[in-house]
Design an enzyme around this catalytic site. Sequence first.
Site, short mmCIF file in Angstrom:
data_model
loop_
_atom_site.label_atom_id
_atom_site.label_comp_id
_atom_site.label_asym_id
_atom_site.label_seq_id
_atom_site.Cartn_x
_atom_site.Cartn_y
_atom_site.Cartn_z
N LYS A 8 3.32 -36.43 1.34
CA LYS A 8 3.54 -35.28 2.23
C LYS A 8 4.68 -34.41 1.68
O LYS A 8 4.60 -33.18 1.70
CB LYS A 8 3.85 -35.77 3.65
CG LYS A 8 2.64 -36.39 4.33
CD LYS A 8 2.97 -37.14 5.62
CE LYS A 8 1.75 -37.92 6.09
NZ LYS A 8 2.01 -38.76 7.27
N GLN B 142 6.82 -41.09 10.94
CA GLN B 142 5.78 -41.86 10.26
C GLN B 142 5.51 -43.17 11.01
O GLN B 142 6.43 -43.89 11.39
CB GLN B 142 6.21 -42.15 8.81
CG GLN B 142 5.15 -42.82 7.96
CD GLN B 142 3.89 -41.98 7.73
OE1 GLN B 142 3.95 -40.75 7.73
NE2 GLN B 142 2.76 -42.62 7.54
N ASP C 184 2.27 -33.52 14.06
CA ASP C 184 1.29 -34.61 13.93
C ASP C 184 0.37 -34.66 15.15
O ASP C 184 -0.67 -35.33 15.11
CB ASP C 184 2.04 -35.95 13.83
CG ASP C 184 1.84 -36.63 12.50
OD1 ASP C 184 0.89 -36.26 11.80
OD2 ASP C 184 2.64 -37.53 12.18
N1 GUN Z 1 0.46 -43.37 9.72
C1 GUN Z 1 -0.80 -43.35 9.22
N2 GUN Z 1 -1.29 -42.09 9.26
C2 GUN Z 1 -0.32 -41.32 9.81
C3 GUN Z 1 -0.23 -39.94 10.11
O1 GUN Z 1 -1.16 -39.15 9.90
N3 GUN Z 1 0.95 -39.53 10.65
C4 GUN Z 1 1.96 -40.39 10.92
N4 GUN Z 1 3.07 -39.90 11.48
N5 GUN Z 1 1.91 -41.66 10.65
C5 GUN Z 1 0.77 -42.13 10.10
#
Ligand code: GUN
Length: 292
Positions: free
Chosen positions: A54, A98, A121
């Site tokens: 990211k 995350q 998110d």
């Molecule tokens: N863990 C697995 N996929 C994601 C995601 O798309 N966003 C976040 N914040 N955590 C994750």
Amino acid sequence: MTATIIDGKSLSQSIRDDIKKQIADRVARGLNPPGLATILVGDDPASQTYVRNKHRACDDVGIRNISHELPEDTSQEELDALIKKLNDDPEVTGILLQLPLPKHLDEESLLAAIKLTKDVDGFNPINIGRIALRGLAPVFVPCTPAGIMKMLKEYQAPIQGANAVVIGRSNIVGMPVSLLLTKENATVTICHSKTRDLTSITRNADILIAAIGKPEFVSADMVKPGAYVIDVGINSVDDPSRKSGYRLVGDVAFDEVAKVAGAITPVPGGVGPMTIAMLLKNTMRALELAEK
Ligand code: GUN
């Protein structure tokens, strides 16, 4: 029949190019670029990889990274205070916590603490609730479900009236994508580990979404000829023929299912890049909301 390959990589690249241009135009006009704050707690290697990817994507398009890497034993109070600080920081356009978090932390209350207009998110429970309720729209659609919907639309999947089957009911993918498909007038069946006679259900799917985290679980006999198959899985399996010793596969047995399906996403190069593109898009939208 050989399925059309749904090319998430090239679709995501065109979205990224567009965002890169928008940011370059802003900066040329003396305006600030968006800033994405990421919070990573602990040292789970998969989460570290996701966050690193990211960050790279943000760097590539010109979004500022504001990275917070915290130790495994970070307390609920410390995280809560950090989220509140980021909520109030005008340099922070979007906030990404995350997941998964270490077991001692209360995920729901931390996600609920993220300001709705910075929740890029889309995991704040209010936001998820807004997807579920008729007549309401979420502020942000969660990134993987948004990427799936974008791919289906781009490849002209008829969603209205379709039988859509989602295998997996996670908060991150299975449940929100089921709600989005319902909003678009598909008839949705959500399957999970307790579902009986899964194959009889999946064989009826015009749209089949596999989000269970089991390598190559969906076989050709589970798929209706001509179906749109979206593979959300990213599983690492041993492969001594590779230098790395492993390879990545999805939740779908790609080679055999591609002979039956009408369209299918590859792994890698399908859902994964679209998730990141949608995060960048949501971050741009958060900037627009902040400037309203
Ligand atoms: N863990 C697995 N996929 C994601 C995601 O798309 N966003 C976040 N914040 N955590 C994750």
